[in-house]
Design an enzyme around this catalytic site. Structure first.
Site: not given
Length: 399
Positions: A131-132, A168, A251, A376
């Site tokens: 994922q870019g 990742s 996602e 968060n």
């Protein structure tokens, strides 16, 4: 929201459990329960072989429509599959990004040519994606991306220039989807494109990032006139934000079930050690273990609730807005619990070369959970503005 399963669903559960019992052994015994957060570097080739085995049995992409090679499995059946996968000790999925993000995004937004080109490799467990999205100055503020895409009309291709970070498993992937600016003068979420690129080309450089755990599943990725075919932009130039947000809906959708499978395996390991070393007899630790169990169940039920009202384009109910904040905090606390269950052993490493055990690695890895994918603090802003409808506070205003 349904909390029970039909007789047909329970028959499906028996089918899943029987297949896993028959196949997750022998050469694959070594990868049981491996490959989760902080352990993604382990047994990579064996886990790739496992993806191909899953595909042979028809157990990849089960939620995809049948016309694209999936089983058209219902939400309930996808929940069942992930429950049984966790119960059997299924390893972390190498094909997670392709199956749960790239595939659904192409099915929702891609051209028929893109679907024909890319979906079969994902379905077969042969081709892996990364994922870019994030960049050094565009993490939580994703709309601040600087990577640029220039259309070379003479060559019939897009040329991509820029940098992505925290990518990742980029070093194990054949393809990457990239958000880049098609309009160099655009700002924020306007003027973006969503591109599909091959990783194995001269214009792409992958540089591992070593973490606290000593592993390097994250990477920096540099694009220097990286080539993307003219028809490998998903949607039109300028529509990249819409596609990117649809992907983030996926996602926070069905892919959450696979994530919770990994969490269950980690929790089970904490419980096993607590029973073995006597930590489970400590009332305070026993209470925290119970709270972790309850939290994981709440996570699962909220996922079922938010998936019950999801759309085919990745749109989700407002309940989905709390998911990232909830799971990242829960997982961070599980890491703390793991160290307390280990006791003094959690603070000891035998000597160089320093190799962490799985729970030590879990603890260190979860330090990042409340930062990546939107901190968060950012998640609380999203909940306030998009779920609760509270007005955005003007910049520079102080309370």
């Amino acid at each position: 929201m349904k909390l029970s399963f039909s007789p047909e669903d329970e028959q499906f559960r028996e089918e899943v459990a029987a297949w896993l019992a028959a196949n997750l052994g022998g050469e694959f015994e070594i990868i049981r329960g491996r490959g989760g957060p902080g352990d993604e570097h382990s047994f990579v080739e064996e886990r790739k072989a496992w993806e191909r085995k899953l595909a042979e049995g028809g157990w990849t992409c089960i939620g995809w429509p049948k016309q694209y090679g999936g089983r058209g499995a219902s939400i309930e059946q996808q929940v069942i599959f992930n429950e049984e996968y966790a119960r059997a000790g299924g390893p972390g999925r190498m094909g997670h990004i392709g199956e749960t993000l790239t595939g659904p995004t192409l099915i929702a937004f891609g051209s028929e040519a893109q679907k024909e080109r890319y979906l079969p490799g994902i379905l077969a467990g042969r081709e892996f994606w990364c994922q870019g999205y994030s960049e050094p100055s565009a993490g939580s503020d994703l709309a601040n991306v600087k990577t640029k895409a220039r259309l070379d009309e003479s060559g019939g291709r897009w040329l991509i220039n820029g940098q992505k970070v925290w990518t990742s498993l980029a070093h194990e992937s054949q393809y990457v989807f990239v958000i880049a600016r098609t309009d160099p003068d655009s700002v924020a979420h306007r003027g973006l494109g969503f591109f599909l690129l091959a990783m194995d080309q001269p214009g792409v450089t992958v540089r591992p990032i070593e973490q606290l755990t000593g592993t390097s599943e994250f990477n920096e990725v540099f694009f220097d006139d990286a080539v993307c075919a003219a028809d490998d932009i998903v949607g039109a130039p300028g529509e990249g934000w819409k596609v990117a947000m649809g992907l983030l809906g996926f996602e926070r959708g069905v892919s959450t079930l696979g994530q919770q499978m990994l969490f269950q395996n980690e929790f089970d390991e904490v419980v096993r050690i607590a029973k073995a070393n006597g930590a489970a007899r400590d009332p305070a630790l026993r209470q925290r273990i119970a709270e972790a169990h309850v939290g994981l169940r709440i996570m699962r039920f909220n996922s079922m609730r938010m998936l019950s009202g999801g759309g085919d384009d990745g749109s989700l109910q407002k309940e989905a807005m709390i998911y990232k904040l909830y799971w990242s905090s829960w997982h961070r606390n599980l890491g703390k619990l793991a160290m307390d269950v280990l006791g003094a052993e959690g603070e000891i490493i035998a000597g160089a070369p320093y190799e962490l055990n799985r729970l030590q690695s879990l603890y260190l890895f979860t330090r990042a959970d409340t930062i990546y994918g939107g901190t968060n603090q950012i998640q609380r802003n999203i909940i306030a503005e998009r779920a609760l409808g509270m007005p955005r506070e003007p910049r520079g205003q102080e309370n």
